[in-house]
Design a protein around this motif. Structure first.
Motif, PDB file in Angstrom:
ATOM      1  N   ARG A 187       1.095  -0.798  -0.180  1.00  0.00           N
ATOM      2  CA  ARG A 187      -0.154  -0.172  -0.143  1.00  0.00           C
ATOM      3  C   ARG A 187       0.795   0.908   0.412  1.00  0.00           C
ATOM      4  NH1 ARG A 187      -4.591  -1.309   4.902  1.00  0.00           N
ATOM      5  NH2 ARG A 187      -5.304  -3.255   3.638  1.00  0.00           N
ATOM      6  N   GLU A 188       0.471   2.301  -0.631  1.00  0.00           N
ATOM      7  CA  GLU A 188       1.486   3.217  -0.941  1.00  0.00           C
ATOM      8  C   GLU A 188       0.110   4.578  -0.728  1.00  0.00           C
ATOM      9  OE1 GLU A 188       4.505   2.910  -2.064  1.00  0.00           O
ATOM     10  OE2 GLU A 188       4.435   0.762  -2.444  1.00  0.00           O
ATOM     11  N   PRO A 189       1.137   5.401   0.941  1.00  0.00           N
ATOM     12  CA  PRO A 189       0.065   6.594   1.314  1.00  0.00           C
ATOM     13  C   PRO A 189       0.004   7.871   0.334  1.00  0.00           C
ATOM     14  CG  PRO A 189       2.919   5.952   2.518  1.00  0.00           C
ATOM     15  CD  PRO A 189       1.966   5.127   1.107  1.00  0.00           C
ATOM     16  N   LEU A 190      -1.476   8.464  -0.347  1.00  0.00           N
ATOM     17  CA  LEU A 190      -1.445   9.363   0.115  1.00  0.00           C
ATOM     18  C   LEU A 190      -2.593  10.715   0.659  1.00  0.00           C
ATOM     19  CD1 LEU A 190      -4.650   8.168  -2.435  1.00  0.00           C
ATOM     20  CD2 LEU A 190      -2.132   8.244  -3.646  1.00  0.00           C
ATOM     21  N   ASP A 191      -2.278  10.247   1.837  1.00  0.00           N
ATOM     22  CA  ASP A 191      -1.955  11.067   2.579  1.00  0.00           C
ATOM     23  C   ASP A 191      -2.499  10.010   3.694  1.00  0.00           C
ATOM     24  OD1 ASP A 191      -4.761  10.632   3.121  1.00  0.00           O
ATOM     25  OD2 ASP A 191      -6.026  12.480   2.133  1.00  0.00           O
ATOM     26  N   PRO A 192      -2.851  10.992   5.082  1.00  0.00           N
ATOM     27  CA  PRO A 192      -2.725   9.705   6.699  1.00  0.00           C
ATOM     28  C   PRO A 192      -3.642   8.779   6.631  1.00  0.00           C
ATOM     29  CG  PRO A 192      -2.458  11.723   7.381  1.00  0.00           C
ATOM     30  CD  PRO A 192      -3.210  12.311   5.514  1.00  0.00           C
ATOM     31  N   VAL A 193      -5.158   9.209   5.951  1.00  0.00           N
ATOM     32  CA  VAL A 193      -5.744   8.602   6.020  1.00  0.00           C
ATOM     33  C   VAL A 193      -6.038   7.186   4.388  1.00  0.00           C
ATOM     34  CG1 VAL A 193      -7.254   9.712   7.442  1.00  0.00           C
ATOM     35  CG2 VAL A 193      -7.928   9.927   5.334  1.00  0.00           C
ATOM     36  N   ARG A 194      -5.765   8.140   3.143  1.00  0.00           N
ATOM     37  CA  ARG A 194      -5.620   6.382   2.204  1.00  0.00           C
ATOM     38  C   ARG A 194      -4.610   6.468   2.081  1.00  0.00           C
ATOM     39  NH1 ARG A 194      -8.396  12.127   1.422  1.00  0.00           N
ATOM     40  NH2 ARG A 194     -10.038  11.938   1.750  1.00  0.00           N
ATOM     41  N   ASP A 240       3.065  -0.448  -7.796  1.00  0.00           N
ATOM     42  CA  ASP A 240       3.887  -0.114  -9.464  1.00  0.00           C
ATOM     43  C   ASP A 240       5.028   1.205  -8.817  1.00  0.00           C
ATOM     44  OD1 ASP A 240       4.802  -2.990 -10.468  1.00  0.00           O
ATOM     45  OD2 ASP A 240       3.438  -3.361 -11.155  1.00  0.00           O
ATOM     46  N   TYR A 241       3.494   1.407  -8.403  1.00  0.00           N
ATOM     47  CA  TYR A 241       4.067   3.587  -8.416  1.00  0.00           C
ATOM     48  C   TYR A 241       3.553   3.851  -7.109  1.00  0.00           C
ATOM     49  CZ  TYR A 241       4.844   3.618 -13.414  1.00  0.00           C
ATOM     50  OH  TYR A 241       4.981   3.466 -15.130  1.00  0.00           O
ATOM     51  N   ARG A 242       3.548   4.812  -7.083  1.00  0.00           N
ATOM     52  CA  ARG A 242       3.375   5.740  -5.524  1.00  0.00           C
ATOM     53  C   ARG A 242       3.005   6.936  -5.502  1.00  0.00           C
ATOM     54  NH1 ARG A 242       9.017   5.091  -5.992  1.00  0.00           N
ATOM     55  NH2 ARG A 242      10.440   7.197  -5.002  1.00  0.00           N
ATOM     56  N   ALA A 243       2.784   7.305  -4.868  1.00  0.00           N
ATOM     57  CA  ALA A 243       2.551   8.576  -4.653  1.00  0.00           C
ATOM     58  C   ALA A 243       3.696   9.775  -4.672  1.00  0.00           C
ATOM     59  CB  ALA A 243       1.660   9.239  -3.613  1.00  0.00           C
ATOM     60  N   ALA A 244       4.016  10.758  -5.531  1.00  0.00           N
ATOM     61  CA  ALA A 244       5.426  11.346  -5.452  1.00  0.00           C
ATOM     62  C   ALA A 244       5.536  12.179  -4.037  1.00  0.00           C
ATOM     63  CB  ALA A 244       5.599  11.994  -6.683  1.00  0.00           C
ATOM     64  N   SER A 280       0.879  15.265   4.369  1.00  0.00           N
ATOM     65  CA  SER A 280       0.596  15.502   5.353  1.00  0.00           C
ATOM     66  C   SER A 280      -0.423  15.100   5.686  1.00  0.00           C
ATOM     67  CB  SER A 280       2.280  16.116   5.861  1.00  0.00           C
ATOM     68  OG  SER A 280       1.483  17.211   5.794  1.00  0.00           O
ATOM     69  N   GLU A 281      -1.003  16.507   5.111  1.00  0.00           N
ATOM     70  CA  GLU A 281      -2.767  15.897   6.250  1.00  0.00           C
ATOM     71  C   GLU A 281      -3.749  15.901   4.991  1.00  0.00           C
ATOM     72  OE1 GLU A 281      -2.874  17.263   8.777  1.00  0.00           O
ATOM     73  OE2 GLU A 281      -1.300  18.458   9.414  1.00  0.00           O
ATOM     74  N   LYS A 282      -4.687  15.393   5.634  1.00  0.00           N
ATOM     75  CA  LYS A 282      -5.534  15.522   4.658  1.00  0.00           C
ATOM     76  C   LYS A 282      -6.056  15.322   4.210  1.00  0.00           C
ATOM     77  CE  LYS A 282     -10.517  12.264   4.896  1.00  0.00           C
ATOM     78  NZ  LYS A 282     -11.457  12.949   5.866  1.00  0.00           N
ATOM     79  N   ILE A 283      -6.368  15.062   2.602  1.00  0.00           N
ATOM     80  CA  ILE A 283      -6.483  15.582   1.066  1.00  0.00           C
ATOM     81  C   ILE A 283      -8.143  16.187   1.321  1.00  0.00           C
ATOM     82  CG2 ILE A 283      -6.636  15.450  -1.194  1.00  0.00           C
ATOM     83  CD1 ILE A 283      -3.812  13.837  -1.095  1.00  0.00           C
ATOM     84  N   LYS A 284      -8.285  17.509   0.530  1.00  0.00           N
ATOM     85  CA  LYS A 284      -9.440  18.093   1.265  1.00  0.00           C
ATOM     86  C   LYS A 284     -10.119  17.740   0.164  1.00  0.00           C
ATOM     87  CE  LYS A 284      -9.706  18.839   4.756  1.00  0.00           C
ATOM     88  NZ  LYS A 284     -10.913  18.222   5.867  1.00  0.00           N
ATOM     89  N   LYS A 285     -11.690  17.888  -0.736  1.00  0.00           N
ATOM     90  CA  LYS A 285     -12.265  17.332  -1.573  1.00  0.00           C
ATOM     91  C   LYS A 285     -12.964  18.292  -1.952  1.00  0.00           C
ATOM     92  CE  LYS A 285     -15.920  14.860   1.248  1.00  0.00           C
ATOM     93  NZ  LYS A 285     -15.875  14.988   2.448  1.00  0.00           N
ATOM     94  N   THR A 345       4.654  -0.299   2.540  1.00  0.00           N
ATOM     95  CA  THR A 345       4.901   0.321   1.582  1.00  0.00           C
ATOM     96  C   THR A 345       5.628  -1.144   0.389  1.00  0.00           C
ATOM     97  OG1 THR A 345       6.720   0.952   2.075  1.00  0.00           O
ATOM     98  CG2 THR A 345       4.605   2.066   2.459  1.00  0.00           C
ATOM     99  N   THR A 346       5.914  -0.606  -0.888  1.00  0.00           N
ATOM    100  CA  THR A 346       6.836  -1.350  -1.767  1.00  0.00           C
ATOM    101  C   THR A 346       8.568  -0.999  -0.758  1.00  0.00           C
ATOM    102  OG1 THR A 346       5.698  -1.127  -3.203  1.00  0.00           O
ATOM    103  CG2 THR A 346       7.380  -2.086  -3.777  1.00  0.00           C
ATOM    104  N   GLY A 347       8.974  -0.007  -1.123  1.00  0.00           N
ATOM    105  CA  GLY A 347      10.116   0.626  -0.601  1.00  0.00           C
ATOM    106  C   GLY A 347      10.658  -0.644   0.852  1.00  0.00           C
ATOM    107  N   GLU A 348       8.741  -0.669   2.435  1.00  0.00           N
ATOM    108  CA  GLU A 348       9.865  -1.381   3.071  1.00  0.00           C
ATOM    109  C   GLU A 348       9.784  -3.024   3.027  1.00  0.00           C
ATOM    110  OE1 GLU A 348       6.775   1.738   5.932  1.00  0.00           O
ATOM    111  OE2 GLU A 348       5.969  -0.591   5.891  1.00  0.00           O
ATOM    112  N   MET A 349       8.752  -2.942   2.140  1.00  0.00           N
ATOM    113  CA  MET A 349       9.487  -3.889   0.874  1.00  0.00           C
ATOM    114  C   MET A 349      10.606  -4.619   0.855  1.00  0.00           C
ATOM    115  SD  MET A 349       6.297  -7.341  -1.164  1.00  0.00           S
ATOM    116  CE  MET A 349       5.690  -7.365   0.181  1.00  0.00           C
TER     117      MET A 349
END
Ligand code: C5P
Length: 223
Positions: free
Chosen positions: A19-26, A100-104, A108-113, A74-78
């Motif tokens: 799993r690759e984090p997008l923000d702290p919850v996704r 195969d890809y992670r968020a560049a 650091s905070e939850k992304i607002k919609k 994450t893939t990096g941890e694996m």
């Protein structure tokens, strides 16, 4: 005389999805359940191997006999976990479904919609198995290929590109094969160009066959 035991062999198995984090919850993830890799770890332990299991996040119990389990997200941890164990391994079986890809730039905070569209920039992850293939000394390398079309052709190309000894190719679009279920339909591809097409079977039955082939290849493998 062909041996099918893995006594005194150190086997590293990766399982599950990263799993690759997008923000702290996704996160970006995939449908891998970890069942195939856990079945392989169990079969290898039964065959007498000293098994290290590197697992993406899941709730599966550690199979009896597995001496070390390293949970990663994450893939990096694996990659860090796999790289630390690799030099001492006799065989690596990479059943994990790696992102195969992670968020560049994970937020650091939850992304607002509050916007109609949201653009994510993705950065390519390292291919852990390809890098193991480049650094291979004595290890036997087994990869997986989940494809939806031209499975054997893509599988053999992947085996060559990643410098593998064996590849388990499966058509994840076929009924009874692939990610979530209890069964799988696979063809084993070998570095000498031979293929072994297997029937639909329980994941543990497939794991047992994979482990038997690994034991036979290790027995034939010059150190
Ligand atoms: O190229 P593809 O991702 O289909 O290859 C699948 C094989 O490579 C699997 O054995 C998988 O665990 C491994 N892999 C890896 N690191 C990646 C992508 C795939 O080790 N970044």
């Amino acid at each position: 005389c062909r041996t099918t035991t893995l006594a005194h062999k150190r086997v590293l198995v990766t399982a599950g999805g990263t799993r690759e984090p997008l923000d702290p919850v996704r996160f970006i993830g995939n449908h891998s359940s970890g069942r195939m890799g856990f079945a392989i770890a169990k079969a290898a332990a039964i065959a007498g191997a000293e098994v290290t299991l590197v697992s993406g996040i899941n709730t599966l119990p550690t199979p009896r006999g597995v001496v070390r389990r390293i949970d990663v997200m994450t893939t990096g941890e694996m990659k860090a976990a796999v790289d630390s164990v690799y030099p001492q391994c006799d065989a690596v079986i990479k059943a994990a479904a790696v992102a195969d890809y992670r968020a560049a730039h994970p937020a650091s905070e939850k992304i607002k919609k509050d916007t109609a569209t949201l653009h994510l920039e993705l950065a390519k992850n390292p291919d852990i198995l390809w890098e193991l293939g480049q650094r291979k000394t004595h290890q036997l390398l087994v990869g997986f290929a989940a494809e939806t079309t031209r499975v054997l052709e893509y599988g053999m190309a992947k085996l060559r590109k990643k410098n593998l000894d064996m590849l388990v190719a499966n058509d994840v679009s076929a009924e009874g094969a692939g990610f979530q279920g209890d069964t799988n339909i696979a063809t084993l591809l070998f570095a000498d160009g031979t293929q072994e097409a297997l029937e639909k079977m329980d994941k543990f039955a497939l794991a047992t066959i994979i482990v038997e082939r690994v034991a036979a290849l290790l027995a034939a493998h010059p150190e």
